[in-house]
Design a protein around this motif. Structure first.
Motif, PDB file in Angstrom:
ATOM      1  N   ALA A   1      47.418  49.915  89.010  1.00 15.27           N
ATOM      2  CA  ALA A   1      48.114  51.049  89.627  1.00 15.27           C
ATOM      3  C   ALA A   1      49.500  51.223  89.039  1.00 15.27           C
ATOM      4  O   ALA A   1      49.946  52.350  88.764  1.00 15.27           O
ATOM      5  N   LEU A   2      50.213  50.126  88.836  1.00 13.84           N
ATOM      6  CA  LEU A   2      51.557  50.209  88.256  1.00 13.84           C
ATOM      7  C   LEU A   2      51.505  50.763  86.833  1.00 13.84           C
ATOM      8  O   LEU A   2      52.348  51.566  86.427  1.00 13.84           O
ATOM      9  N   ALA A   3      50.509  50.315  86.060  1.00 17.69           N
ATOM     10  CA  ALA A   3      50.382  50.819  84.692  1.00 17.69           C
ATOM     11  C   ALA A   3      50.043  52.303  84.681  1.00 17.69           C
ATOM     12  O   ALA A   3      50.527  53.047  83.818  1.00 17.69           O
ATOM     13  N   ALA A   4      49.224  52.738  85.639  1.00 19.85           N
ATOM     14  CA  ALA A   4      48.850  54.151  85.692  1.00 19.85           C
ATOM     15  C   ALA A   4      50.027  55.035  86.086  1.00 19.85           C
ATOM     16  O   ALA A   4      50.129  56.186  85.627  1.00 19.85           O
ATOM     17  N   ASP A   5      50.925  54.505  86.907  1.00 21.50           N
ATOM     18  CA  ASP A   5      52.027  55.316  87.436  1.00 21.50           C
ATOM     19  C   ASP A   5      53.297  55.241  86.601  1.00 21.50           C
ATOM     20  O   ASP A   5      54.215  56.041  86.805  1.00 21.50           O
ATOM     21  N   HIS A   6      53.391  54.261  85.691  1.00 19.53           N
ATOM     22  CA  HIS A   6      54.631  54.063  84.947  1.00 19.53           C
ATOM     23  C   HIS A   6      54.319  53.937  83.462  1.00 19.53           C
ATOM     24  O   HIS A   6      53.747  52.930  83.017  1.00 19.53           O
ATOM     25  N   PRO A   7      54.695  54.916  82.673  1.00 22.21           N
ATOM     26  CA  PRO A   7      54.356  54.903  81.242  1.00 22.21           C
ATOM     27  C   PRO A   7      54.984  53.766  80.461  1.00 22.21           C
ATOM     28  O   PRO A   7      54.523  53.455  79.359  1.00 22.21           O
ATOM     29  N   ASN A   8      56.032  53.141  80.996  1.00 17.81           N
ATOM     30  CA  ASN A   8      56.645  52.013  80.287  1.00 17.81           C
ATOM     31  C   ASN A   8      55.968  50.678  80.601  1.00 17.81           C
ATOM     32  O   ASN A   8      56.377  49.639  80.085  1.00 17.81           O
ATOM     33  N   ILE A   9      54.928  50.704  81.443  1.00 12.30           N
ATOM     34  CA  ILE A   9      54.152  49.506  81.763  1.00 12.30           C
ATOM     35  C   ILE A   9      52.730  49.705  81.243  1.00 12.30           C
ATOM     36  O   ILE A   9      52.087  50.711  81.545  1.00 12.30           O
ATOM     37  N   ARG A  10      52.244  48.749  80.472  1.00  9.40           N
ATOM     38  CA  ARG A  10      50.860  48.799  79.999  1.00  9.40           C
ATOM     39  C   ARG A  10      50.193  47.476  80.318  1.00  9.40           C
ATOM     40  O   ARG A  10      50.793  46.401  80.142  1.00  9.40           O
ATOM     41  N   VAL A  11      48.952  47.546  80.776  1.00 17.27           N
ATOM     42  CA  VAL A  11      48.192  46.348  81.128  1.00 17.27           C
ATOM     43  C   VAL A  11      46.821  46.413  80.474  1.00 17.27           C
ATOM     44  O   VAL A  11      46.098  47.403  80.637  1.00 17.27           O
ATOM     45  N   ASP A  12      46.474  45.368  79.724  1.00 13.98           N
ATOM     46  CA  ASP A  12      45.130  45.212  79.160  1.00 13.98           C
ATOM     47  C   ASP A  12      44.539  43.914  79.670  1.00 13.98           C
ATOM     48  O   ASP A  12      45.182  42.858  79.600  1.00 13.98           O
ATOM     49  N   HIS A  13      43.318  43.998  80.196  1.00 17.02           N
ATOM     50  CA  HIS A  13      42.600  42.813  80.672  1.00 17.02           C
ATOM     51  C   HIS A  13      41.583  42.376  79.625  1.00 17.02           C
ATOM     52  O   HIS A  13      40.931  43.204  78.986  1.00 17.02           O
ATOM     53  N   ILE A  14      41.442  41.049  79.495  1.00 17.63           N
ATOM     54  CA  ILE A  14      40.433  40.462  78.610  1.00 17.63           C
ATOM     55  C   ILE A  14      39.614  39.471  79.426  1.00 17.63           C
ATOM     56  O   ILE A  14      40.180  38.647  80.155  1.00 17.63           O
ATOM     57  N   MET A  15      38.268  39.558  79.335  1.00 15.80           N
ATOM     58  CA  MET A  15      37.403  38.685  80.110  1.00 15.80           C
ATOM     59  C   MET A  15      36.647  37.713  79.211  1.00 15.80           C
ATOM     60  O   MET A  15      36.031  38.128  78.227  1.00 15.80           O
ATOM     61  N   ALA A  16      36.733  36.428  79.558  1.00 14.98           N
ATOM     62  CA  ALA A  16      35.977  35.424  78.815  1.00 14.98           C
ATOM     63  C   ALA A  16      34.494  35.490  79.176  1.00 14.98           C
ATOM     64  O   ALA A  16      33.626  35.304  78.317  1.00 14.98           O
ATOM     65  N   GLU A  17      34.199  35.758  80.459  1.00 21.55           N
ATOM     66  CA  GLU A  17      32.817  35.877  80.938  1.00 21.55           C
ATOM     67  C   GLU A  17      32.708  37.190  81.699  1.00 21.55           C
ATOM     68  O   GLU A  17      32.790  37.222  82.934  1.00 21.55           O
ATOM     69  N   PRO A  18      32.530  38.307  81.001  1.00 28.40           N
ATOM     70  CA  PRO A  18      32.661  39.618  81.645  1.00 28.40           C
ATOM     71  C   PRO A  18      31.561  39.975  82.629  1.00 28.40           C
ATOM     72  O   PRO A  18      31.801  40.700  83.593  1.00 28.40           O
ATOM     73  N   GLY A  19      30.348  39.489  82.412  1.00 22.22           N
ATOM     74  CA  GLY A  19      29.249  39.901  83.287  1.00 22.22           C
ATOM     75  C   GLY A  19      28.872  41.348  83.048  1.00 22.22           C
ATOM     76  O   GLY A  19      29.348  42.016  82.123  1.00 22.22           O
ATOM     77  N   ASN A  20      28.008  41.859  83.897  1.00 17.09           N
ATOM     78  CA  ASN A  20      27.543  43.236  83.745  1.00 17.09           C
ATOM     79  C   ASN A  20      28.603  44.225  84.224  1.00 17.09           C
ATOM     80  O   ASN A  20      29.302  43.981  85.191  1.00 17.09           O
ATOM     81  N   GLY A  21      28.712  45.345  83.519  1.00 16.02           N
ATOM     82  CA  GLY A  21      29.586  46.419  83.980  1.00 16.02           C
ATOM     83  C   GLY A  21      30.987  46.379  83.432  1.00 16.02           C
ATOM     84  O   GLY A  21      31.779  47.291  83.697  1.00 16.02           O
ATOM     85  N   TRP A  22      31.345  45.331  82.676  1.00 15.80           N
ATOM     86  CA  TRP A  22      32.694  45.270  82.111  1.00 15.80           C
ATOM     87  C   TRP A  22      32.715  45.949  80.752  1.00 15.80           C
ATOM     88  O   TRP A  22      31.951  45.591  79.851  1.00 15.80           O
ATOM     89  N   ALA A  23      33.572  46.945  80.599  1.00 12.63           N
ATOM     90  CA  ALA A  23      33.623  47.719  79.357  1.00 12.63           C
ATOM     91  C   ALA A  23      34.837  47.396  78.502  1.00 12.63           C
ATOM     92  O   ALA A  23      34.999  47.957  77.414  1.00 12.63           O
ATOM     93  N   GLY A  24      35.721  46.511  78.973  1.00 10.89           N
ATOM     94  CA  GLY A  24      36.947  46.206  78.248  1.00 10.89           C
ATOM     95  C   GLY A  24      36.769  45.087  77.247  1.00 10.89           C
ATOM     96  O   GLY A  24      35.643  44.621  76.991  1.00 10.89           O
ATOM     97  N   PRO A  25      37.890  44.611  76.674  1.00 10.98           N
ATOM     98  CA  PRO A  25      37.837  43.531  75.684  1.00 10.98           C
ATOM     99  C   PRO A  25      37.292  42.242  76.283  1.00 10.98           C
ATOM    100  O   PRO A  25      37.480  41.961  77.473  1.00 10.98           O
TER     101      PRO A  25
END
Length: 378
Positions: free
Chosen positions: A198-222
């Protein structure tokens, strides 16, 4: 009494007469100074748990307030307090914003076999007292040297100082950018997941990227590990930006290797101190043919006892009821500094010793291991 150099200055007679004519200053400035210093840097605070917030199945945030409702000492985003419980202490980073001092938030993740993390999560409840130190630590933003475009590599509970930095930027309207790249085992393990997004969506100076070691089904990110290639893909050219790293111990040498592959200078990387080495024997200067499971005799504070060579001195002392002042337990703060009068210790790479310590026999007991029988001066 007139100083012997005073007559060399024009008008000194009038100045001296003015000083002599003033009423005597009877205020106790020393006591007031000590009171003011203690309010900003207290050795101990007894706080009250006002709220327990479940973050994930393995982590919780404990909101702490002063029993009298007074504001708590100020801190810098990224700093920690030492928590005293069960006869020992552990450092925990503050996750709350420095902009709000009516409470502190401590976010704790359960460590398998962890003495204090399990104790807090399993037993601490609303209304309970908790003893802490004042804020301390050097893992925080430095406006003179860190620039205004930052990258934070976090793993697991290493996101705690990152969320405090992000909340600081948002709450104080700071002209600063922060890109958090946060690795977790599974999506369910992500601490502050909804708030970060939510903070990343509301503030252009904040960016958040998530990375999953064991993503499971439905995870589309790194997915996978935080490789040099992935850092470059997500963060782009680092261009000398300050990079903060916080997470499990294994993350530190790995992240350093990845950043060095990208040509990032070591002076632009900040590591949070995160405990004694998991295996001191893996350090290059561990004495050859020294079995960490054999015992030696340590004499300190009027008592002698046996302890394993592979056990930190501070832990062994606390088991005997001998408790030197301690905070970071990572070799950084120096509060647990002791002098070795006789014998040899392995001082871990993590210890940030003074230049004179080796000459005079001092070591940081939280990251020192007894190689031979020891006599210590506490």
């Amino acid at each position: 009494m007139t100083h012997r150099l005073a007559p060399l200055f024009e008008g000194h007679t009038d100045v001296q007469a003015d000083i002599d004519g003033r009423p005597a200053d009877t205020a106790d400035h020393a006591t007031e100074t000590r009171r003011l210093v203690a309010s900003y840097h207290p050795r101990r605070l007894t706080l009250t748990v006002s709220e327990v917030i479940t973050e994930t199945v393995s982590s919780a945030t404990f909101r702490l307030r002063s029993p009298d409702g007074a504001d708590l000492p100020p801190f810098l985003a990224g700093q920690y307090v030492s928590v005293f419980a069960d006869g020992t202490n552990r450092p925990y980073a503050l996750s709350s914003s420095p902009a709000t001092l009516d409470h502190w938030d401590l976010t704790v993740r359960r460590v398998p076999g962890g003495r204090i993390s399990n104790h807090l999560i399993d037993t601490l409840a609303v209304g309970d007292p908790l003893t802490t130190s004042g804020p301390m630590g050097v893992f925080h933003y430095n406006p003179l040297f860190h620039g205004d475009n930052l990258v934070f590599l976090a793993g697991g509970s290493g996101v705690v100082p990152a969320i405090s930095m992000i909340r600081d930027i948002v709450d104080n309207g700071l002209d600063r950018r922060l890109h958090l790249i946060y690795g977790s085992r599974t999506p369910d393990d992500v601490i502050f997941h909804e708030e970060l997004d939510a903070l990343a969506a509301d503030h252009p100076n904040i960016r958040v990227d998530h990375i999953m070691a064991e993503p499971g089904n439905g995870w589309a990110g790194p997915t996978g590990l935080l490789t040099a290639s992935l850092i470059k893909t997500l963060a782009g050219p680092l261009d000398g930006r300050m990079v903060y790293v916080c997470g499990p111990q294994a993350l530190y040498p790995y992240a350093l290797q990845q950043l060095e592959e990208l040509g990032h200078p070591r002076r632009r990387i900040r590591f949070e101190a995160n405990g004694a080495p998991a295996d001191p024997t893996r350090q290059a200067h561990w004495p050859a043919d020294t079995d960490p499971d054999t015992e030696v005799t340590v004499t300190a504070g009027g008592t002698s006892f046996r302890t394993r060579r592979g056990r930190p001195l501070l832990d062994a002392l606390e088991d005997q009821g001998v408790r030197p002042e301690a905070a970071c337990r990572s070799g950084e703060c120096g509060l647990c500094r002791v002098r070795v009068l006789k014998g040899t210790v392995h001082t871990a790479e993590e210890a940030q010793l003074r230049l004179s310590d080796e000459r005079f026999g001092y070591t940081h007991s939280c990251v020192a291991y007894p190689v031979t029988d020891l006599d210590l001066d506490l």
